[in-house]
Every structure is written in structure tokens, then in C-alpha cells.
Design a protein around this motif. Structure first.
Motif, short mmCIF file in Angstrom:
data_model
loop_
_atom_site.label_atom_id
_atom_site.label_comp_id
_atom_site.label_asym_id
_atom_site.label_seq_id
_atom_site.Cartn_x
_atom_site.Cartn_y
_atom_site.Cartn_z
N SER A 54 2.52 -2.24 -18.59
CA SER A 54 2.45 -3.71 -18.74
C SER A 54 1.07 -4.26 -18.43
O SER A 54 0.78 -5.42 -18.69
N GLY A 55 0.21 -3.43 -17.84
CA GLY A 55 -1.12 -3.89 -17.49
C GLY A 55 -1.19 -4.56 -16.13
O GLY A 55 -2.22 -5.14 -15.77
N ALA A 56 -0.12 -4.49 -15.35
CA ALA A 56 -0.17 -5.06 -14.00
C ALA A 56 -1.25 -4.33 -13.19
O ALA A 56 -1.24 -3.10 -13.14
N PRO A 57 -2.15 -5.08 -12.57
CA PRO A 57 -3.21 -4.40 -11.81
C PRO A 57 -2.73 -3.82 -10.50
O PRO A 57 -3.41 -3.02 -9.89
N MET A 58 -1.52 -4.25 -10.06
CA MET A 58 -1.01 -3.80 -8.77
C MET A 58 0.50 -3.57 -8.87
O MET A 58 1.20 -4.29 -9.59
N ILE A 59 0.97 -2.57 -8.14
CA ILE A 59 2.40 -2.27 -8.16
C ILE A 59 2.92 -2.24 -6.73
O ILE A 59 2.33 -1.59 -5.86
N GLU A 60 4.03 -2.95 -6.52
CA GLU A 60 4.67 -2.96 -5.20
C GLU A 60 5.79 -1.94 -5.17
O GLU A 60 6.58 -1.84 -6.12
N ILE A 61 5.83 -1.17 -4.09
CA ILE A 61 6.94 -0.22 -3.89
C ILE A 61 7.38 -0.32 -2.42
O ILE A 61 6.59 -0.68 -1.55
N ASP A 62 8.65 0.00 -2.21
CA ASP A 62 9.20 -0.04 -0.86
C ASP A 62 9.23 1.37 -0.28
O ASP A 62 9.63 2.31 -0.97
N VAL A 63 8.84 1.49 0.96
CA VAL A 63 8.79 2.80 1.61
C VAL A 63 9.90 2.91 2.64
O VAL A 63 10.05 2.05 3.51
N GLN A 64 10.68 3.97 2.51
CA GLN A 64 11.74 4.26 3.49
C GLN A 64 11.61 5.73 3.91
O GLN A 64 10.95 6.53 3.24
N TYR A 65 12.29 6.06 4.98
CA TYR A 65 12.23 7.43 5.52
C TYR A 65 13.62 8.05 5.54
O TYR A 65 14.60 7.40 5.90
#
Ligand code: G3P
Ligand code: CA
Length: 254
Positions: free
Chosen positions: A39-50
């Protein structure tokens, strides 16, 4: 890629794909990240879990039920146990077989192609949690990604902990609903650079205060052209969106 701090100086508005392209693919999966990159998004958010065996994975909820065919708490499962789960069918049969990805695999996919907003999900305040945060930082260091990422969290203790270890790392404090403190108090208290809130929480007084104090504001979740126009007019510096395939071209057309 230039360091994220330089990118922020050069760009007045940053679009971040929320859990990947989560409007058109199952959130926090490799498929969602691939579509966000496309999509060309310059940044991607992801959630971190353990996981129970201290493996870092990309996953939003504390429990498996909403987005997989598994049951129970993610921190009670081993990596091996969750890797067999289907994390795509809940969204659409066409994504059947998508897995809960390991953080390292998602970072490898994004590296050199986009900035990463790593949301650390709230953790107990234990030595073990602090050790795991250190491991996250070391992973980013080993992948040479420390200067292309942003840490974010509703868990301001975690932000404070990372800040103590990493004075230069860009960090975003997400407003905890019901917190009566002002944005400047929130960021000062934990050492964040950016104040984050929902589009519903955004208001003129908050923006005026943040402008006066020089605090950038980021907003979630902006999914329509109307919401985009609103937050741009309000002077917001960044957004997360489930619909980067729509919001990226809509912003370019403004
Ligand atoms: O970046 C903000 C947003 O990701 C926070 O909420 O619940 O989607 O992780 P949530
Ligand atoms: Ca998130």
C-alpha cells in the motif's frame, strides 16, 4: 532508509498501517504486513506479545479466541503450540492457514522497506518482563533496526524502562482511557516523545496544549477520508490506519 527521527523531521504527517493492512487481511499476520508494504505505508504497526517459553510473537489480544482457532491465554502457550493455529480463517476463508508470526520473521519482512511501530502490550512489572524487553532491544540491535523503529505502549512503566536503557529511541505513550493527566504530564512522566490517543479522544484544547508544549500527537484509528481530513486539520503528526490502501492515496491527493 534514513533514521526514523530524520524521517519525522522531513515529513509533517506519517501514515502507519495498523496491525498491517488489517482492514483487508487478518491483523498482525504476514499477509497483512505484505499488503501494508504494497500500500506504500511508510510505517507499519505490530503488537508484540510473549509466549510461555519467552518467544516474541506478533499478536494483539491476550487470548487466542477472537483471531485464531485456539483457546486460552497466549502467555500460557508455547511457540510450538501456537504455530499450528489458524490465524486467518476468522477474517476470511481466503486467508486460511495464516499463522501467528514470530516477531523476527515480521521484522525481516519489513526491514529496509518501512519503519516499524512496535507496540509493547502491557506486561506485569517483573524482572522477567524487563529481561524480555532487553531481548527485544537486542533483537532490533542485531538486525540493525533500532534507528528505524518507534516503541509505543499503553504501559508507561514499560516505556520508562525502555527509556532508561535507550535514551535516543523514539517512543510514543498511548493515552490510557480514563487517565486524567494532560498530555504533557503523560509524556514527561514516562519519557516519551509523542502522545498517542484515539480519534475520539482528540480535541482542540488537547491540540492547543500539545502545540504550546511542542508535543507531537499521533492518533488511532483513522480509516476514512473524512477522518483523515479532520486529523490533518487538527495538526496531528501521525496516524495509524487499518486502511492504508485508501488513506495513503487519499493523503497524497490532499
Ligand atoms: O497504535 C495505537 C493502537 O495500536 C492501540 O490500540 O488496541 O489497536 O493495539 P490497539
Ligand atoms: Ca496496537
Amino acid at each position: 532508509m534514513i533514521p526514523f527521527r530524520e524521517f519525522v523531521e522531513q515529513n509533517s504527517f506519517i501514515i502507519c498501517a495498523h496491525r498491517g493492512a488489517s482492514g483487508i487481511a487478518p491483523e498482525n499476520t504476514v499477509a497483512a504486513v505484505r499488503l501494508a508494504l504494497e500500500s506504500g505505508a511508510p510505517m507499519i504497526e505490530i503488537d508484540v506479545q510473549y509466549t510461555r517459553d519467552h518467544q516474541m510473537v506478533v499478536f494483539h489480544d491476550d487470548t487466542m479466541e477472537r483471531t485464531t482457532n485456539g483457546v486460552g491465554a497466549i502467555n500460557q502457550k508455547s511457540l510450538e503450540e501456537i504455530q499450528g493455529l489458524d490465524a486467518g480463517s476468522w477474517f476470511s476463508p481466503s486467508f486460511a492457514g495464516e499463522r501467528i508470526p514470530k516477531l523476527v520473521d515480521v521484522l525481516e519482512l519489513i526491514r529496509g522497506r518501512a519503519y516499524v511501530n512496535l507496540e509493547i502490550k502491557p506486561r506485569p512489572d517483573t524482572e522477567e518482563a524487563q529481561k524480555e524487553t532487553l531481548e527485544l532491544i537486542e533483537l532490533l540491535r542485531s538486525m540493525s533496526m533500532l534507528d528505524t523503529c518507534l516503541f509505543s505502549s499503553f504501559d508507561h512503566r514499560a516505556i520508562r524502562h525502555v527509556r532508561a536503557l535507550m535514551p535516543d529511541l523514539p517512543m510514543l505513550a498511548l493515552n490510557v482511557p480514563g487517565d486524567t493527566r494532560s498530555p504533557d504530564q503523560v509524556v514527561a512522566d514516562c519519557g516519551a516523545d509523542v502522545f498517542g490517543c484515539s480519534v475520539e479522544e482528540l480535541n482542540e484544547d488537547m491540540m492547543a496544549l500539545c502545540r504550546q508544549k511542542g508535543i507531537p500527537v499521533a492518533v488511532y484509528t483513522v480509516n476514512t477520508a473524512d477522518e483523515l481530513n479532520y486529523v490533518v486539520a487538527m495538526g496531528v503528526r501521525g496516524i495509524v490506519t487499518n486502511m492504508s490502501h485508501i488513506i495513503v492515496p487519499a493523503y497524497e491527493a490532499l
